[in-house]
Write an enzyme that holds these catalytic residues in place. Sequence first.
Site, PDB file in Angstrom:
ATOM      1  N   ASP A 102       1.037  -1.435   0.314  1.00  0.00           N
ATOM      2  CA  ASP A 102       0.297   0.371  -0.457  1.00  0.00           C
ATOM      3  C   ASP A 102       0.950   1.115  -0.400  1.00  0.00           C
ATOM      4  OD1 ASP A 102       1.165   0.319   2.719  1.00  0.00           O
ATOM      5  OD2 ASP A 102      -1.013   0.152   3.350  1.00  0.00           O
ATOM      6  N   ALA A 103       0.388   2.848  -0.350  1.00  0.00           N
ATOM      7  CA  ALA A 103       1.008   3.740   0.061  1.00  0.00           C
ATOM      8  C   ALA A 103       1.821   4.242   0.748  1.00  0.00           C
ATOM      9  CB  ALA A 103      -0.318   4.995  -0.027  1.00  0.00           C
TER      10      ALA A 103
END
Lengths: 143, 143, 143, 143
Positions: A28-29
């Site tokens: 994820d980010a």
Amino acid sequence: MTPAAETAPTASPAPFRHTLRVYWEDTDAGGVVFYANYLKFFERARTEWLRALGLGQQALRESTGALFVVTDTRVRYLAPARLDDLLEVTVQLRAGGKASMTLVQEAWRGDTLLAEGEIRIGCVHEGSFRPRRIPTALMNATA
Amino acid sequence: MTPAAETAPTASPAPFRHTLRVYWEDTDAGGVVFYANYLKFFERARTEWLRALGLGQQALRESTGALFVVTDTRVRYLAPARLDDLLEVTVQLRAGGKASMTLVQEAWRGDTLLAEGEIRIGCVHEGSFRPRRIPTALMNATA
Amino acid sequence: MTPAAETAPTASPAPFRHTLRVYWEDTDAGGVVFYANYLKFFERARTEWLRALGLGQQALRESTGALFVVTDTRVRYLAPARLDDLLEVTVQLRAGGKASMTLVQEAWRGDTLLAEGEIRIGCVHEGSFRPRRIPTALMNATA
Amino acid sequence: MTPAAETAPTASPAPFRHTLRVYWEDTDAGGVVFYANYLKFFERARTEWLRALGLGQQALRESTGALFVVTDTRVRYLAPARLDDLLEVTVQLRAGGKASMTLVQEAWRGDTLLAEGEIRIGCVHEGSFRPRRIPTALMNATA
């Protein structure tokens, strides 16, 4: 968390191990593996553990209508994993009964423990989702 | 890409619009929305478009055994989206036939076009996955 | 779909192959693999193809700030895959330029072609997402 | 599960509520929502709860480098959800400290409780993943 109807196995064999790679889809980010995805990693390992015991879930379902469902998960996250990491995921039976079993699972990168979980699974009839006995092959295999 | 059996609609109404938010689950370690997830965004918008036409897919399946399947996707990625972005996803019918239809879909953040796609869907019988006619309600609604 | 700046490779070697298993996480309520997940399968194969060429993406990013991004995908879905299926996913370079390349990818279960796609990837600077030259190692490896 | 450094809030306000729809992407071949996806549902609700408190996570990260991470999850699965179901997901603070907080979350379909979880989150510096104090705005908002 473990109901009385589950009993600990008499012996504690070495845990089953499954190796997997971290891909873009898993991250994820934050730059690390998205925490919910450890449940996927744990499940891949359980699926391979069942397969190693002779239980293909698709075949089992087609022949008996039995479906394994997850009823309780607990996961602690200890260290992050990153893209391209090679992880080893373990499966060990903690306790088992006629209709459910509790597994301890861990995700490792080398000597670093990344996440550890307790997963309880039950067996149900597909469609109705009513509980049914765990297949004999699995009960024997883990006795 | 559009088979001959599909014909363009006579009028071109304003596209259907669906708004969604970007969450952690949608992003990857590049810090932006993982490109495969635009197919999810497009599908959420198609699902709401069908619902607005009176077609709930779960209800449709339970009453008729009809299942929509995606047979062809093309997506171009023009600009990245990030966590917390509010996106607007459109649905517009390009061409439709008895057993399939082609939709044009776009994802926007404000005035910025992020991704555009052409999605072809067909209708099949669940279980066999054999083609069947698209429900009349949908053919009428889009005629 | 292939920009002029990309040229076809002079020889067409055997495609790279990556094997993977279908797990619960990959399926949807239609009983088959969710179509968006073939983009994940294709990417796993591309990642392993790059690794086989000596390009680990995490290492590449940390040492040069270069990030591969997908700019265009087209996928046709021909037959469904189910839980426990063992799939073979291929990667073959169709055309490559200084800043982008187009790959043809297929997913097979035994002799059955399940999905085929064309994926165009570019190389960008992380953070700015501005185009940059594809790493020399990759250009040489695929020349 | 709650460390001593976390203390229960003095009052127990009504839980925050977030409504969401079940789409194809959320389901698996069992015909129901894939259990790992409840962690996604819980996170969407937490994200909206933080936003309602004035904390956009992307803005927070860009201005302070602070990142929320999940350190412990426990989820019990009570009843399955299906495609097209409309779910309501709650967020309630159970205990909070300087660097972590524990939330109780539930997923409901009408009067049916589908899943309930305890999620512990901490605050870290992005990059190093070292613990840091939870933003004052959040501590005040939940005091």
